[in-house]
Structure formats: structure tokens, C-alpha cells
Design an enzyme around this catalytic site. Structure first.
Site, PDB file in Angstrom:
ATOM      1  CG  LEU A  75      -1.843  -1.316   1.210  1.00 50.92           C
ATOM      2  CD1 LEU A  75      -2.779  -1.302   2.407  1.00 50.92           C
ATOM      3  CD2 LEU A  75      -2.635  -1.511  -0.071  1.00 50.92           C
ATOM      4  CB  CYS A  76       4.480   1.870  -0.220  1.00 54.39           C
ATOM      5  SG  CYS A  76       5.085   1.866   1.461  1.00 54.39           S
ATOM      6  CG  HIS A  77       1.342   6.798  -2.199  1.00 54.96           C
ATOM      7  ND1 HIS A  77       1.043   6.712  -0.862  1.00 54.96           N
ATOM      8  CD2 HIS A  77       0.188   7.151  -2.823  1.00 54.96           C
ATOM      9  CE1 HIS A  77      -0.248   7.017  -0.686  1.00 54.96           C
ATOM     10  NE2 HIS A  77      -0.783   7.284  -1.859  1.00 54.96           N
TER      11      HIS A  77
ATOM     12  CG  MET B  70       6.444   2.375   4.780  1.00 58.81           C
ATOM     13  SD  MET B  70       6.558   1.699   6.465  1.00 58.81           S
ATOM     14  CE  MET B  70       7.066   0.025   6.127  1.00 58.81           C
ATOM     15  CD  GLU B  71       9.729   4.857   0.418  1.00 69.25           C
ATOM     16  OE1 GLU B  71       9.334   5.244   1.545  1.00 69.25           O
ATOM     17  OE2 GLU B  71       8.952   4.625  -0.530  1.00 69.25           O
TER      18      GLU B  71
ATOM     19  CG  ASP C 194      22.957 -14.147   1.784  1.00 71.49           C
ATOM     20  OD1 ASP C 194      22.688 -15.350   1.906  1.00 71.49           O
ATOM     21  OD2 ASP C 194      23.388 -13.655   0.731  1.00 71.49           O
TER      22      ASP C 194
END
Lengths: 161, 161, 161, 161, 161, 161
Positions: E76-78, E114-115, E129
Site C-alpha cells: 500500500l506504499c505510494h 517505509m523506504e 546472508d
């Protein structure tokens, strides 16, 4: 005189057309599609009175995410920073049919018709995917632009019967 | 007794179902779609006797590339290493209609129905995109699985009228 | 005094540099590349008098789509909403050489040199891919920026011999 | 008799060719490229005796990640699960030149030539990107397949002068 | 009265909320995370006095590239055209802990929290990893927003002990 | 003697390590994460007795799709054709905490630890995204591998207190 595709130049070569000179305005597009299934599948997707699963939400998210991928899928589309996406998924009165409606908006230099159509298409395909073990003969139909507004080419509202 | 979507578990939670136990076999799927446009648009896309542009090739490439993106678009699809993709785009006898047919094959543990349907869908959307400046009321219809073969669930051939 | 890469900070750490303070202006870049093949391959790609296939269109579409993927490929590139992309593919006078030219424009805060170079590169690689069964010794050469305009750093035109 | 591109069918339509019947074997490809810059830029990228930044690592990672994206970039490439990727970046004796070498391996039904070429190409482009504020006239040349092995078409080793 | 998630409509349907009416302003977010490993792993990642490998640079590039992919990952992020990304990776005083800090900026209609969080998360996962052959019990913890500024909702600075 | 990261060669250069010689076997990994929020947010996400929205399904789909993107995000990961993905999202007894558990399986030459960790991470980030308008101080913690099986390196089960 023959009509010409704007996305090809005089020699017929594909290109992404110049939109630098167009204004950044609010643009909206609404697209629809229908999945023709069967009453049993509509029941399996939407669930009964007591229990509801993720099916509708999964299809909705797929459509929303696909709208953001439109310029990766449709070769001559400009990348567009969308400002709003909604996807509605509803059973319709006719038994065995699910109606999908996707609305996309941007503030940009070109319209979002392809984003709305891509969202509707992928939403329908995702429903097909989840139900295909029950019935492979479902059909997606009436994938179409319902309306658009914003931009110099003017508003469009599809005339539906 | 109600039918159940295989892609949801007992609690209704979406999942990518286990295919580790299935055999790696050759699997094929063929999907079709139609773009209902107008004779003038069909002419603009396929060109006349003397000059031919990139339009059909662009739509075909879009469909081929979309088939490879299927598991990114359809949330519960397994990633599948496809071994063959073809996309045919032809005007049909009825004026103003373009028929699309996508064939996908793999050697894998699950079928490629969604890959073929995604290819057909994106091919049709790309044609729509290139012609939409001429006519926004085109419709994509009859996006459907025509046949599949390979795998334990057996072969499927759609009964068309 | 040694020159320093702008994309690394004082400690040598990679970063995406700040462009928030730069103006949104029209920016354009043109890049070129050459595929050195053989006359037979150039003939196979461009076709003869009577029949023409998808080869050139496929390579052009690949270049256009790659330009839109530039910021996914080049780690320190900003995402840029391109407003125009064209890719030209022509045989040149010297036998066995194909010249590629990609033009990209944006209205943005930074230039599109990498987008143009990526488009030219992927166009050439796609031609190589389609012809590699005939000849694996083809070479891509002269992948270079031909010109750029827009932005505070001034215009650039490559001096070619 | 004219040679024909394998990636086009009899009508000239692009396709992803059928590899289902080919054996899964170990396949390897090595590709190279050169970035022609200037001694000052080579110094800026590789650093001096006392301090070293991320530049070479960034370019290497870009090449490795690009190899994994090859089938998204080159339209008619099969998706291939690579089993090994290495990218070497070294200044060469001639001042101002950086040599790039990418090696890719898979256990699969088709070769990884395009993966190696894509890795070399994106590695070179990433170096260009990081240094372009210093010099826009750098050139990428000699992007070529150095060798391949595995598969029925036999081994290939490029004859270099 | 119960609080409500802004990303769901009145019926609970997910959507990308409308931001067309919000101002384009400079927005910044800083996120952090910690990788709890062991002193031996911290040594393996950061290297000793005489030799340093690509490990830190690889993790930094992964974080930077992931920030650009945020709207593909978080449904739901733009999509947001970021204007700056930095990622810092440092061993902290407590032995066996690596601290990650990601800073993202944009000039846009919505924030980049969010980024920044995605960058910090993928940076930490990439370190995991590379070191997991030595120790699979490492833990990523304290993935959190440290601060944000810009936009109408006001500034935020996390209160840390 | 110092331990060494397997993902770097003798010179410290990052690479995707060779797995061609490893067997294709069933491999499974389970990862977990926790979102520390508040009781009000847990209530907003999971809903009350009478109404339930898409929130949990959206986060689950995000995690599932992210698992499929792992090799695009983590630079040195091999692409892996996963054969099963599930994501569980549950409130835990301690108020204000949501526990996430992701299970991924493949039939392949290397493990799926990073796929499971990526799924858990993106699921948690998606929950954060949907609730961040209510509370920006939520923390994601305990992102860790719970178990793995399959492959020559042996099984692993995390010792939890």
C-alpha cells in the site's frame, strides 16, 4: 485517410511519446472487468455467513500492486507516480459473475487509463488463479475503461447499455 | 457441500501450495483473448499493403515478457522456468476484432495456465494502449484458457461454441 | 590533487547523492552504440526486400523498457520519471555494422545519461541475443554518451572524429 | 541462401524458442568489456595506497545482480537459475583502461551467454555512472563473449588478437 | 473508541490512500536496525588491519537498492522518487553487534519512512546472508524509525533510552 | 585463526558461490519476527468480533510475494524456484505483540533461509506501514531463523529460551 497510432513514428517505429510539455494535473481513470465463473465459485471466493478467507483481499492487493507495475508491463507507457488506487470486487446480481472496478489517480503529465486497466485485469486473473482447481472454464470479459478525467484530451465516460 | 479454494488453508489464509512432491513433466497451456476495436483500428495496427510498423511486434513482446513476470503479478503463483512462449495476434473475419493466442510451456512441477493467460492479457492491453488515442471504448473480452496438458490433473480443452 | 567520485562520501561509502535542491528542468541525453557483426547478420536482422520480421522492433522495445529500469540496474541512480524515449537502429555504410542511438528526456532534478546508455546497451545486447546462433563473435563497441542538455552542469556534445 | 534468426518463426514473429527437449547440463559463459576512461579516473575508482572506497564493489554487485535480471531485460531469453556468478574488475596495463570479466554458470537447458554479457555491460555502466561527473566522454568497448562451454552446440573460445 | 487503520476503507478494504491534495515538500526519514552476531563475525565482516573485502559495501548497496524497491514490496506504499539515500554500517561498542542506519529523502507528497525501514532491513539481511555459513543464530533486532521530518503530520523523533 | 565469509573470494571480492555440484533436495526454512506495537494497534489490525478487514491478508501476501523476490533483494543469493510458502501472523499472549512466522520450501541446490527471513521481514514492515499513522514508535525485533532442514550442512533448530 487512414488513422495512425500515436505510439509509432512516421517510419512505424515504436517510441514513448514526448509529454514534457503537458501540464501536471490531477488525472483519474476507472476500469472494469468481469469474471464469469459459477455460483459455487462465487460462494467459495466470498465465503458464507460464518467464515471468510483471504481470497478477495489477495485479489485486491494483486490489482493494486499491478497498477504500480504498469509501465514495466506495457512497453510504451510512461512511468507514473500514482497518488491513489482502489479496487472493488463484488458479486453481481447475475449468479456466477464477479464485477471488478479499479480506480487510479495521479498528479502527472499523462493519464492513468492503463494503470486502471492493468489493475482490473490482474485482479481478475488472481481470482481465476485461486479458483482454477475448481473450474478452468471461467472467462474474464468486459475489461474496459469506464471513465477518465483530467488532461487536455478531455473527459471520457463509457456509454454502457 | 461447499467447494473450497485450494490456495487458502483451513483458516482461510492464503498460501503458495506445496508442489515439492509433484513430478517435473512437460506442461503446456494455451490461452486466448479478443480485442474488440473497430475496422479503422485494426487497419492502423496491422497496416496496409505498403507499410508496416512495430505495433504487432510490440504487443507480442509485451505478452512474452509478461509471461515471464507472472509469479510477480499473481501472488500465489509458483515461479516457473518457462521453456517456450509464443504469442499470435491476428485480425479475425468479423471486422474490428483482433484475436490473441498465447502458448506457454515448461518442464516443471506445476502448470503454466496463469503464464498463458497473463501473456494474452498483457498483449491485449498493449494493443489497447497503442490505439487508445483513437478510441477509448475498445473492450478486451474472452480472456480464457483454451487448453492445458501435462500434470496429474489431466488435460483440459475448452468447449467453444 | 586527486579527483574524487561524487557517488562516494568522505569515507568512501557509496550513496545516492542529494538532488532535492536541484531544479526540475527538461533534461535530454543521447547515447550510441555499435554492434559489429557481419553482412549476413545485418541482412538477417533487417530482412530483404520482401519480408520483414520482428527483430528490429524487439530490440527497440527492449531498449525502451530497459531505460525505464535504469535505477533498478545502476545502484546509485535516482529513479527518474522519463517523459520520452526513442531508439533508432540502422545499418551503417560500413558492411556488417549496426548503429544504435537512444534518446531519453525527463522533466526532473537530474539527468538521464544513464537511461540513454542503458537503452543503447540493452538494444545492442538484444540484437546479439537474436543473432548469436549464427555468430557468437559479434562485438558491442562504442557505447558512449553523444550529448546531454539541461541542468546546471551545462550541455555536453561528444567530439567524434 | 540467406541465414535466418532462430528467435523468429517462419512469419518473422518473435518467440521464446522451445528448449524442453534439451538436456540439463552444466553450462558456463565468460564475457568481457572495457571501460576507456583516463588515468585520473582509474585512480579515483581503484583508490591509492591508503584509502579504498566502495566503487569497485558497487560495480561488481551491480553486474552480479544484473545477471540475475537478464531474462527481464532481453525479451527472448529464457529465465535461468544461475548457480554461480563472478565479476572481475581490473585496471589494465594500458593507462586509463579498466577491464571487466564476468563468469556465469548454470545447470540448465540453455546457455548463459546473455547473462555474462549483461553482467559485464552493467558493471561497466555502473563504473561510468560513478565517474561521469569527472568525465562524460568515457567509452565502453569490446563487450563480447570470451568463451562458452556446455550444451550441444559445442564450446566456443573467442580468438583474440 | 477503537482506532482505525488509515490504509483500510470503511468496509475494511485495503487501498492506496489519496495524496493528490498534499504538498510536494522535502521529507526525510531515518531508520535503524541492529544485527546481533558475535565478535568473530563482526571481525569477518569489517576485516582486520591489512585486508578489507566487499562485505560492507555489498550490504550498503543492497540497502540502497531496496529503498528504491519499497513500493514494490510494501503493497500500500505510494511510488516515491527518492532524492537521496545513505546507509551507514558500523560495529558498536558492545561486542558482536553491528548498527545500521538508513537515511532517505524525497521531494514529494508523502513520507519515506517505509523506504528507510526497508533499506535498514535489507542491509541487515544481506549481512546475515554473507555470514550465515559461520553462524545461523544471528538476530536482527530494533528495526525502527528513528526520526522523520517534513509533511503536515509533523516531525517525529524516537525517544531512545 | 580468523573466520572467513564464504561469499567473498580470497581477494575479498563478492561473488555468487558455485552450487552446481550440490544435490537437488527438498529444503525448508522457518523464520520468525515480532512486531512490538500496542494493544490498540493489535486490535486495529486483527479487528473485533464483528468486522474484519484486509490488514492481515495484505501483510501475508506481502510476505509471500517478497519471498519470491529474495534473489532480487539480497545481492549474493541464488535465484530459487520455491515450491511452498506460508506466512502466519498471530497476536501473542503478551499484549501489543504480533508474532510472524514464515515457512519456505524448495527442491533445489541451496537453502531457503533468506527467503523465509525476507518474508518475515516484509510481513512485519507491511503491518508497520498500515499502522504507522497511529503509532510510529513500533519496533520490529527478533527477526531470526527458527529452523532449517535439507542440504549437506545439516539441520538447524534455534535454541530459544
Amino acid at each position: 485517410m487512414a488513422e495512425k497510432l500515436t505510439h509509432l513514428d512516421e517510419q512505424g517505429a515504436a517510441r514513448i511519446v514526448d509529454i514534457a510539455g503537458k501540464d501536471e494535473t490531477v488525472r483519474r481513470a476507472v476500469a472494469g472487468a468481469e469474471l464469469h465463473a459459477s455460483p459455487a465459485i462465487v460462494e467459495a471466493i466470498f465465503g458464507g455467513a460464518l467464515k471468510k478467507g483471504d481470497a478477495v483481499a489477495v485479489a485486491r492487493v494483486a490489482g493494486i500492486m499491478a497498477a504500480k507495475k504498469t509501465s514495466e508491463l506495457i512497453p510504451l507507457c510512461h512511468p507514473i507516480p500514482v497518488t491513489r488506487i482502489t479496487v472493488d470486487i463484488e458479486p453481481v446480481a447475475a449468479p456466477g459473475i464477479i464485477a471488478i472496478r479499479a480506480t487510479v489517480e495521479t498528479v502527472g503529465r499523462t493519464g492513468v487509463e492503463m494503470e486502471a486497466l492493468t489493475a482490473a485485469s490482474v485482479t481478475a486473473l488472481t481470482l481465476y488463479d485461486m479458483a482454477k482447481a475448481l473450474d478452468k472454464s471461467m472467462t474474464i470479459t468486459d475489461l474496459r475503461l469506464l471513465s477518465k478525467s483530467g488532461g487536455k484530451s478531455g473527459d471520457f465516460t463509457r456509454q454502457e447499455p
